[in-house]
Design a protein around this motif. Structure first.
Motif, PDB file in Angstrom:
ATOM      1  N   VAL A  56       0.335  11.639   6.464  1.00  0.00           N
ATOM      2  CA  VAL A  56       1.675  11.168   6.828  1.00  0.00           C
ATOM      3  C   VAL A  56       2.133  10.162   5.783  1.00  0.00           C
ATOM      4  O   VAL A  56       1.426   9.188   5.486  1.00  0.00           O
ATOM      5  CB  VAL A  56       1.682  10.525   8.229  1.00  0.00           C
ATOM      6  CG1 VAL A  56       3.029   9.848   8.509  1.00  0.00           C
ATOM      7  CG2 VAL A  56       1.380  11.569   9.296  1.00  0.00           C
ATOM      8  N   LEU A  57       3.306  10.388   5.231  1.00  0.00           N
ATOM      9  CA  LEU A  57       3.897   9.470   4.251  1.00  0.00           C
ATOM     10  C   LEU A  57       4.836   8.527   4.999  1.00  0.00           C
ATOM     11  O   LEU A  57       5.859   8.952   5.538  1.00  0.00           O
ATOM     12  CB  LEU A  57       4.652  10.252   3.174  1.00  0.00           C
ATOM     13  CG  LEU A  57       3.842  11.346   2.464  1.00  0.00           C
ATOM     14  CD1 LEU A  57       4.709  12.069   1.436  1.00  0.00           C
ATOM     15  CD2 LEU A  57       2.591  10.765   1.803  1.00  0.00           C
ATOM     16  N   ASP A  58       4.498   7.246   5.019  1.00  0.00           N
ATOM     17  CA  ASP A  58       5.221   6.291   5.869  1.00  0.00           C
ATOM     18  C   ASP A  58       6.195   5.411   5.086  1.00  0.00           C
ATOM     19  O   ASP A  58       7.398   5.545   5.213  1.00  0.00           O
ATOM     20  CB  ASP A  58       4.211   5.435   6.631  1.00  0.00           C
ATOM     21  CG  ASP A  58       4.869   4.377   7.485  1.00  0.00           C
ATOM     22  OD1 ASP A  58       5.744   4.729   8.297  1.00  0.00           O
ATOM     23  OD2 ASP A  58       4.525   3.185   7.329  1.00  0.00           O
ATOM     24  N   GLN A  59       5.680   4.468   4.295  1.00  0.00           N
ATOM     25  CA  GLN A  59       6.570   3.602   3.524  1.00  0.00           C
ATOM     26  C   GLN A  59       5.845   3.015   2.327  1.00  0.00           C
ATOM     27  O   GLN A  59       4.623   2.956   2.282  1.00  0.00           O
ATOM     28  CB  GLN A  59       7.146   2.490   4.402  1.00  0.00           C
ATOM     29  CG  GLN A  59       6.126   1.565   5.023  1.00  0.00           C
ATOM     30  CD  GLN A  59       6.796   0.501   5.887  1.00  0.00           C
ATOM     31  OE1 GLN A  59       7.876   0.004   5.574  1.00  0.00           O
ATOM     32  NE2 GLN A  59       6.154   0.141   6.995  1.00  0.00           N
ATOM     33  N   VAL A  60       6.652   2.572   1.362  1.00  0.00           N
ATOM     34  CA  VAL A  60       6.115   2.049   0.103  1.00  0.00           C
ATOM     35  C   VAL A  60       6.203   0.528   0.038  1.00  0.00           C
ATOM     36  O   VAL A  60       5.241  -0.141  -0.325  1.00  0.00           O
ATOM     37  CB  VAL A  60       6.869   2.678  -1.095  1.00  0.00           C
ATOM     38  CG1 VAL A  60       6.494   1.977  -2.401  1.00  0.00           C
ATOM     39  CG2 VAL A  60       6.571   4.168  -1.187  1.00  0.00           C
ATOM     40  N   TYR A  61       7.362  -0.021   0.368  1.00  0.00           N
ATOM     41  CA  TYR A  61       7.593  -1.455   0.171  1.00  0.00           C
ATOM     42  C   TYR A  61       7.079  -2.301   1.328  1.00  0.00           C
ATOM     43  O   TYR A  61       7.829  -2.982   2.019  1.00  0.00           O
ATOM     44  CB  TYR A  61       9.089  -1.712  -0.013  1.00  0.00           C
ATOM     45  CG  TYR A  61       9.671  -1.136  -1.280  1.00  0.00           C
ATOM     46  CD1 TYR A  61       9.055  -1.317  -2.513  1.00  0.00           C
ATOM     47  CD2 TYR A  61      10.856  -0.405  -1.243  1.00  0.00           C
ATOM     48  CE1 TYR A  61       9.594  -0.800  -3.674  1.00  0.00           C
ATOM     49  CE2 TYR A  61      11.417   0.114  -2.399  1.00  0.00           C
ATOM     50  CZ  TYR A  61      10.779  -0.074  -3.607  1.00  0.00           C
ATOM     51  OH  TYR A  61      11.326   0.434  -4.761  1.00  0.00           O
ATOM     52  N   SER A  62       5.784  -2.271   1.564  1.00  0.00           N
ATOM     53  CA  SER A  62       5.205  -3.087   2.630  1.00  0.00           C
ATOM     54  C   SER A  62       3.783  -3.483   2.239  1.00  0.00           C
ATOM     55  O   SER A  62       3.174  -2.883   1.351  1.00  0.00           O
ATOM     56  CB  SER A  62       5.194  -2.323   3.958  1.00  0.00           C
ATOM     57  OG  SER A  62       4.362  -1.194   3.880  1.00  0.00           O
ATOM     58  N   TYR A  63       3.273  -4.485   2.934  1.00  0.00           N
ATOM     59  CA  TYR A  63       1.933  -4.990   2.649  1.00  0.00           C
ATOM     60  C   TYR A  63       0.980  -4.742   3.812  1.00  0.00           C
ATOM     61  O   TYR A  63      -0.201  -5.059   3.750  1.00  0.00           O
ATOM     62  CB  TYR A  63       2.007  -6.492   2.313  1.00  0.00           C
ATOM     63  CG  TYR A  63       2.681  -6.719   0.979  1.00  0.00           C
ATOM     64  CD1 TYR A  63       1.936  -6.966  -0.159  1.00  0.00           C
ATOM     65  CD2 TYR A  63       4.058  -6.615   0.848  1.00  0.00           C
ATOM     66  CE1 TYR A  63       2.541  -7.131  -1.402  1.00  0.00           C
ATOM     67  CE2 TYR A  63       4.683  -6.773  -0.381  1.00  0.00           C
ATOM     68  CZ  TYR A  63       3.918  -7.029  -1.499  1.00  0.00           C
ATOM     69  OH  TYR A  63       4.536  -7.172  -2.732  1.00  0.00           O
ATOM     70  N   GLY A  79       1.696   0.523   3.719  1.00  0.00           N
ATOM     71  CA  GLY A  79       1.250  -0.748   3.181  1.00  0.00           C
ATOM     72  C   GLY A  79      -0.204  -1.007   3.552  1.00  0.00           C
ATOM     73  O   GLY A  79      -0.558  -1.055   4.728  1.00  0.00           O
ATOM     74  N   ALA A  80      -1.044  -1.142   2.547  1.00  0.00           N
ATOM     75  CA  ALA A  80      -2.460  -1.460   2.786  1.00  0.00           C
ATOM     76  C   ALA A  80      -2.958  -2.270   1.594  1.00  0.00           C
ATOM     77  O   ALA A  80      -3.931  -1.924   0.923  1.00  0.00           O
ATOM     78  CB  ALA A  80      -3.276  -0.188   2.971  1.00  0.00           C
ATOM     79  N   GLU A  81      -2.252  -3.350   1.334  1.00  0.00           N
ATOM     80  CA  GLU A  81      -2.553  -4.204   0.190  1.00  0.00           C
ATOM     81  C   GLU A  81      -3.777  -5.077   0.443  1.00  0.00           C
ATOM     82  O   GLU A  81      -4.299  -5.133   1.560  1.00  0.00           O
ATOM     83  CB  GLU A  81      -1.333  -5.072  -0.135  1.00  0.00           C
ATOM     84  CG  GLU A  81      -0.177  -4.324  -0.797  1.00  0.00           C
ATOM     85  CD  GLU A  81      -0.436  -4.019  -2.270  1.00  0.00           C
ATOM     86  OE1 GLU A  81      -1.522  -4.379  -2.784  1.00  0.00           O
ATOM     87  OE2 GLU A  81       0.448  -3.410  -2.902  1.00  0.00           O
ATOM     88  N   GLU A 128      -4.004  -8.228   0.797  1.00  0.00           N
ATOM     89  CA  GLU A 128      -3.776  -9.217   1.851  1.00  0.00           C
ATOM     90  C   GLU A 128      -4.127  -8.650   3.226  1.00  0.00           C
ATOM     91  O   GLU A 128      -4.683  -9.354   4.078  1.00  0.00           O
ATOM     92  CB  GLU A 128      -2.312  -9.677   1.846  1.00  0.00           C
ATOM     93  CG  GLU A 128      -1.898 -10.475   0.634  1.00  0.00           C
ATOM     94  CD  GLU A 128      -1.383  -9.619  -0.510  1.00  0.00           C
ATOM     95  OE1 GLU A 128      -0.737 -10.172  -1.409  1.00  0.00           O
ATOM     96  OE2 GLU A 128      -1.642  -8.394  -0.524  1.00  0.00           O
ATOM     97  N   PHE A 129      -3.819  -7.390   3.427  1.00  0.00           N
ATOM     98  CA  PHE A 129      -4.124  -6.726   4.700  1.00  0.00           C
ATOM     99  C   PHE A 129      -5.637  -6.573   4.886  1.00  0.00           C
ATOM    100  O   PHE A 129      -6.181  -6.915   5.936  1.00  0.00           O
ATOM    101  CB  PHE A 129      -3.426  -5.362   4.748  1.00  0.00           C
ATOM    102  CG  PHE A 129      -4.042  -4.376   5.683  1.00  0.00           C
ATOM    103  CD1 PHE A 129      -3.933  -4.516   7.052  1.00  0.00           C
ATOM    104  CD2 PHE A 129      -4.750  -3.275   5.190  1.00  0.00           C
ATOM    105  CE1 PHE A 129      -4.515  -3.603   7.923  1.00  0.00           C
ATOM    106  CE2 PHE A 129      -5.325  -2.356   6.044  1.00  0.00           C
ATOM    107  CZ  PHE A 129      -5.214  -2.520   7.416  1.00  0.00           C
ATOM    108  N   TYR A 130      -6.313  -6.063   3.879  1.00  0.00           N
ATOM    109  CA  TYR A 130      -7.766  -5.871   3.989  1.00  0.00           C
ATOM    110  C   TYR A 130      -8.488  -7.209   4.174  1.00  0.00           C
ATOM    111  O   TYR A 130      -9.460  -7.308   4.935  1.00  0.00           O
ATOM    112  CB  TYR A 130      -8.301  -5.125   2.764  1.00  0.00           C
ATOM    113  CG  TYR A 130      -8.149  -3.625   2.880  1.00  0.00           C
ATOM    114  CD1 TYR A 130      -9.128  -2.858   3.484  1.00  0.00           C
ATOM    115  CD2 TYR A 130      -7.004  -2.991   2.421  1.00  0.00           C
ATOM    116  CE1 TYR A 130      -8.991  -1.485   3.624  1.00  0.00           C
ATOM    117  CE2 TYR A 130      -6.850  -1.616   2.547  1.00  0.00           C
ATOM    118  CZ  TYR A 130      -7.841  -0.869   3.146  1.00  0.00           C
ATOM    119  OH  TYR A 130      -7.688   0.493   3.291  1.00  0.00           O
ATOM    120  N   ASP A 131      -8.004  -8.249   3.493  1.00  0.00           N
ATOM    121  CA  ASP A 131      -8.616  -9.571   3.639  1.00  0.00           C
ATOM    122  C   ASP A 131      -8.410 -10.128   5.040  1.00  0.00           C
ATOM    123  O   ASP A 131      -9.334 -10.711   5.632  1.00  0.00           O
ATOM    124  CB  ASP A 131      -8.029 -10.535   2.603  1.00  0.00           C
ATOM    125  CG  ASP A 131      -8.479 -10.220   1.183  1.00  0.00           C
ATOM    126  OD1 ASP A 131      -9.436  -9.434   1.027  1.00  0.00           O
ATOM    127  OD2 ASP A 131      -7.859 -10.748   0.244  1.00  0.00           O
TER     128      ASP A 131
END
Length: 380
Positions: free
Chosen positions: A281-288, A307-309, A311-314
């Motif tokens: 599923v392609l959701d969004q690009v400009y998110s963290y 968004g899975a930057e 900051e999210f994993y941390d």
């Protein structure tokens, strides 16, 4: 506890209501359904003058006299229910503009809720003055206003976001922040602008009702199905063009191995069922971090580009990949898609990780307990 949830943008308040009711609380949801998405509510306020000849009348009156017929209709409907909207222990607004009307109508409604109920909280979920101001800054490498900032998309396309910087919306923001007891963020994209604010109570993950979202085993044979749902109203804010460009590149390389499904502006109930066959599923690009649609897809075991930057994993202290971080680069998105197509076992691994992540951090009953602790002053 008697709780009033005000507004709905994504099914967040619906799921929170379900969790709170499971814990024995009395919960009422008042909302407009959020345009074509048509989310349910106990008290449903109907948006009028939004199509056809009546919309032309509305635009004319607003242009020449500053009168917004839809806002006045929402206000009238709200106060028709005013006796049902008093004496709650907690009232939570889903946004500074929970009914997406004019700032003066929102302020009138919020003033009433403040006056006639015990505690008022704000959920930072969706664009508002603070998040838009933050997006306009250079605090992060990219934001929902990237196209506006780099001049690739006209200012007109962003008017519904940039309006939050206008004086009347800044005034509404200041009024709400003065009158609420505390503010809660729904994900990293709203946590970052609020960090350090004295009324900020922290991030509480989006509640997801997993009983409504069974895990779906994806077929290991046949074409890999890729799903893209488009909402024209936020097309530029979510960076959808990068997905479209990436899919064009993918078709040239893997046309025999994939099936692409694209839908546009469909109601929530239809949307949530449409991607059941999808692997990706392609959701969004400009998110963290993940928004609500992404989390529901992850709960079903989809590999979601969102968004899975770092900051999210941390924040969640994650070691395993639970989603694919979608960046504003069509070639990189296409390469990530190709990698999954050429290494199909990765799809299954991420699928299971995604479900496990939602079960651990977003269960609607456990999240409801977190809200209760904050509302009761046990956490700040």
């Amino acid at each position: 506890m008697k709780i009033l949830l005000v507004g709905e943008y994504s099914r967040l308040h619906n799921s929170l209501q379900e969790g709170l009711r499971q814990l024995g609380h009395e919960v009422t949801l008042i909302a407009t359904g959020d345009f074509f998405k048509n989310y349910p509510a106990d008290i449903k306020l109907e948006r009028t003058f939004d199509q056809g000849i009546s919309k032309k009348l509305k635009v004319g009156l607003y242009t020449f006299f500053g009168i917004d017929l839809t806002a006045l209709s929402i206000k009238r409907q709200f106060f028709q229910h005013q006796e049902k909207l008093k004496d709650f222990d907690v009232v939570q607004l889903i946004n500074e503009s929970p009914f997406a009307t004019t700032p003066n109508v929102e302020q009138t409604i919020i003033s009433f809720l403040k006056q006639h109920n015990r505690k008022l909280f704000l959920l930072s979920c969706g664009t508002d003055h603070l998040s838009v101001s933050y997006a306009l800054s250079d605090a992060l490498p990219y934001s929902i206003l990237q196209g506006y900032k780099n001049g690739t998309v006209s200012k007109e396309r962003y008017k519904y976001i940039l309006k939050y910087t206008w004086p009347e919306y800044k005034k509404l923001h200041e009024f709400v922040f003065t009158n609420v007891e505390g503010i809660i963020a729904s994900d990293m994209d709203y946590h970052l602008p609020l960090a350090g604010h004295p009324k900020y109570y922290g991030l509480i993950p989006n509640p997801v009702n997993l009983t409504k979202l069974p895990y779906l085993e994806m077929p290991s044979e046949g074409p890999i199905v890729i799903f893209l749902g488009i909402n024209r109203n936020n097309y530029h804010f979510k960076g959808i063009r990068y997905f479209e460009e990436a899919l064009e590149l993918l078709q040239k390389k893997h046309s025999e191995a994939i099936e692409i499904k694209v839908v546009e502006n469909v109601p929530y109930a239809e949307y949530i069922e449409t991607y059941n066959r999808a692997h990706i599923v392609l959701d969004q690009v400009y998110s963290y971090d993940q928004g609500y649609n992404a989390l529901e897809a992850m709960a079903k075991g989809k590999v979601v580009f969102t968004g899975a930057e770092t900051e999210f994993y941390d924040f969640y202290n994650l070691q395993d990949q639970v989603a694919v971080n979608a960046v504003p680069d069509a070639l990189k998105i296409a390469e990530a898609l190709s990698d999954l197509i050429e290494n199909r076992s990765k799809i299954k691994t991420i699928s299971k990780n995604a479900r496990a992540f939602v079960e651990k951090h977003h269960d609607y009953i456990e999240v409801a307990k977190q809200y209760l602790r904050v509302w009761n002053g046990e956490e700040h």
